[in-house]
Design a protein around this motif. Sequence first.
Motif, PDB file in Angstrom:
ATOM      1  N   TYR A  10      49.002  61.061 129.310  1.00  0.00           N
ATOM      2  CA  TYR A  10      48.297  62.112 128.594  1.00  0.00           C
ATOM      3  C   TYR A  10      47.882  61.593 127.229  1.00  0.00           C
ATOM      4  O   TYR A  10      48.588  60.797 126.620  1.00  0.00           O
ATOM      5  CB  TYR A  10      49.187  63.340 128.405  1.00  0.00           C
ATOM      6  CG  TYR A  10      49.644  63.961 129.692  1.00  0.00           C
ATOM      7  CD1 TYR A  10      48.807  64.797 130.412  1.00  0.00           C
ATOM      8  CD2 TYR A  10      50.910  63.715 130.200  1.00  0.00           C
ATOM      9  CE1 TYR A  10      49.212  65.371 131.596  1.00  0.00           C
ATOM     10  CE2 TYR A  10      51.333  64.286 131.381  1.00  0.00           C
ATOM     11  CZ  TYR A  10      50.492  65.110 132.071  1.00  0.00           C
ATOM     12  OH  TYR A  10      50.901  65.671 133.239  1.00  0.00           O
ATOM     13  N   GLU A  11      46.767  62.085 126.769  1.00  0.00           N
ATOM     14  CA  GLU A  11      46.331  61.737 125.429  1.00  0.00           C
ATOM     15  C   GLU A  11      47.049  62.666 124.448  1.00  0.00           C
ATOM     16  O   GLU A  11      46.977  63.887 124.569  1.00  0.00           O
ATOM     17  CB  GLU A  11      44.820  61.909 125.305  1.00  0.00           C
ATOM     18  CG  GLU A  11      44.297  61.496 123.956  1.00  0.00           C
ATOM     19  CD  GLU A  11      42.785  61.626 123.889  1.00  0.00           C
ATOM     20  OE1 GLU A  11      42.305  61.954 122.792  1.00  0.00           O
ATOM     21  OE2 GLU A  11      42.121  61.415 124.912  1.00  0.00           O
ATOM     22  N   ASP A  13      47.023  64.409 121.299  1.00  0.00           N
ATOM     23  CA  ASP A  13      45.999  64.782 120.322  1.00  0.00           C
ATOM     24  C   ASP A  13      46.547  65.734 119.257  1.00  0.00           C
ATOM     25  O   ASP A  13      45.880  66.665 118.838  1.00  0.00           O
ATOM     26  CB  ASP A  13      44.790  65.389 121.019  1.00  0.00           C
ATOM     27  CG  ASP A  13      45.133  66.631 121.819  1.00  0.00           C
ATOM     28  OD1 ASP A  13      46.338  66.898 122.011  1.00  0.00           O
ATOM     29  OD2 ASP A  13      44.210  67.339 122.243  1.00  0.00           O
ATOM     30  N   PHE A  14      47.786  65.490 118.857  1.00  0.00           N
ATOM     31  CA  PHE A  14      48.399  66.300 117.813  1.00  0.00           C
ATOM     32  C   PHE A  14      49.320  65.430 116.971  1.00  0.00           C
ATOM     33  O   PHE A  14      49.746  64.366 117.407  1.00  0.00           O
ATOM     34  CB  PHE A  14      49.184  67.481 118.403  1.00  0.00           C
ATOM     35  CG  PHE A  14      50.265  67.085 119.376  1.00  0.00           C
ATOM     36  CD1 PHE A  14      51.536  66.734 118.925  1.00  0.00           C
ATOM     37  CD2 PHE A  14      50.022  67.041 120.727  1.00  0.00           C
ATOM     38  CE1 PHE A  14      52.528  66.358 119.808  1.00  0.00           C
ATOM     39  CE2 PHE A  14      51.006  66.674 121.618  1.00  0.00           C
ATOM     40  CZ  PHE A  14      52.266  66.325 121.161  1.00  0.00           C
ATOM     41  N   GLU A  15      49.590  65.894 115.767  1.00  0.00           N
ATOM     42  CA  GLU A  15      50.560  65.252 114.884  1.00  0.00           C
ATOM     43  C   GLU A  15      51.868  66.011 115.031  1.00  0.00           C
ATOM     44  O   GLU A  15      51.878  67.222 115.260  1.00  0.00           O
ATOM     45  CB  GLU A  15      50.096  65.296 113.428  1.00  0.00           C
ATOM     46  CG  GLU A  15      48.800  64.551 113.165  1.00  0.00           C
ATOM     47  CD  GLU A  15      48.918  63.053 113.318  1.00  0.00           C
ATOM     48  OE1 GLU A  15      50.037  62.516 113.176  1.00  0.00           O
ATOM     49  OE2 GLU A  15      47.895  62.417 113.590  1.00  0.00           O
ATOM     50  N   GLN A  68      42.233  74.635 112.841  1.00  0.00           N
ATOM     51  CA  GLN A  68      43.521  74.006 113.127  1.00  0.00           C
ATOM     52  C   GLN A  68      44.477  74.987 113.799  1.00  0.00           C
ATOM     53  O   GLN A  68      44.352  76.199 113.648  1.00  0.00           O
ATOM     54  CB  GLN A  68      44.175  73.511 111.838  1.00  0.00           C
ATOM     55  CG  GLN A  68      43.469  72.345 111.212  1.00  0.00           C
ATOM     56  CD  GLN A  68      44.167  71.912 109.944  1.00  0.00           C
ATOM     57  OE1 GLN A  68      44.204  72.663 108.974  1.00  0.00           O
ATOM     58  NE2 GLN A  68      44.716  70.723 109.962  1.00  0.00           N
ATOM     59  N   GLU A 102      47.608  70.590 115.624  1.00  0.00           N
ATOM     60  CA  GLU A 102      46.515  70.270 116.537  1.00  0.00           C
ATOM     61  C   GLU A 102      45.195  70.417 115.800  1.00  0.00           C
ATOM     62  O   GLU A 102      45.054  71.250 114.917  1.00  0.00           O
ATOM     63  CB  GLU A 102      46.547  71.211 117.739  1.00  0.00           C
ATOM     64  CG  GLU A 102      47.844  71.110 118.526  1.00  0.00           C
ATOM     65  CD  GLU A 102      47.958  72.156 119.609  1.00  0.00           C
ATOM     66  OE1 GLU A 102      46.911  72.603 120.130  1.00  0.00           O
ATOM     67  OE2 GLU A 102      49.087  72.530 119.933  1.00  0.00           O
ATOM     68  N   ASN A 103      44.231  69.592 116.173  1.00  0.00           N
ATOM     69  CA  ASN A 103      42.877  69.630 115.601  1.00  0.00           C
ATOM     70  C   ASN A 103      42.909  69.407 114.094  1.00  0.00           C
ATOM     71  O   ASN A 103      42.362  70.189 113.331  1.00  0.00           O
ATOM     72  CB  ASN A 103      42.171  70.953 115.904  1.00  0.00           C
ATOM     73  CG  ASN A 103      42.181  71.275 117.373  1.00  0.00           C
ATOM     74  OD1 ASN A 103      42.080  70.389 118.198  1.00  0.00           O
ATOM     75  ND2 ASN A 103      42.329  72.540 117.699  1.00  0.00           N
TER      76      ASN A 103
END
Length: 142
Positions: A10-11, A13-15, A68, A102-103
Amino acid sequence: MAKNKLEISYEIDFELVAINASVKEYKLAWMLNKSLAWNLVKRENIELDFTGNKALLISNYLYETEYQTFRLIRNRAVDGEEQFNAFIIPELKNFDYFIMLENESVGFDLNAFISKIKEIPFVQFAVLMDAAALKSKDNLIF
């Protein structure tokens, strides 16, 4: 007969910010709301199903802006009769909570964000984790 193995990646895509704080999640959420001008709201617990008919319920708070999404989750399972004593990220048992960002938008200063969290009186430690390097990173995808 040859065996085929399915590998799924899985990618991430969050910190992920790991937090040590010996308080109930609602108190941490309240202080984050106060310190960061957020509006974390308690949402339905996240349920992770494992083999052997075991399930893990994780406390879940959410704050969304236009760009976000911030999610506060507890590392240890919510107490329950059918719960087993488990962590969402077992290799990080020493951390009580995680904030998932996220984002992440342009201009968002992650270091200043973590410094602001560290200023909360009952937060002992907060650090940015490399979520992609975690062994149990699949547990964070829900």
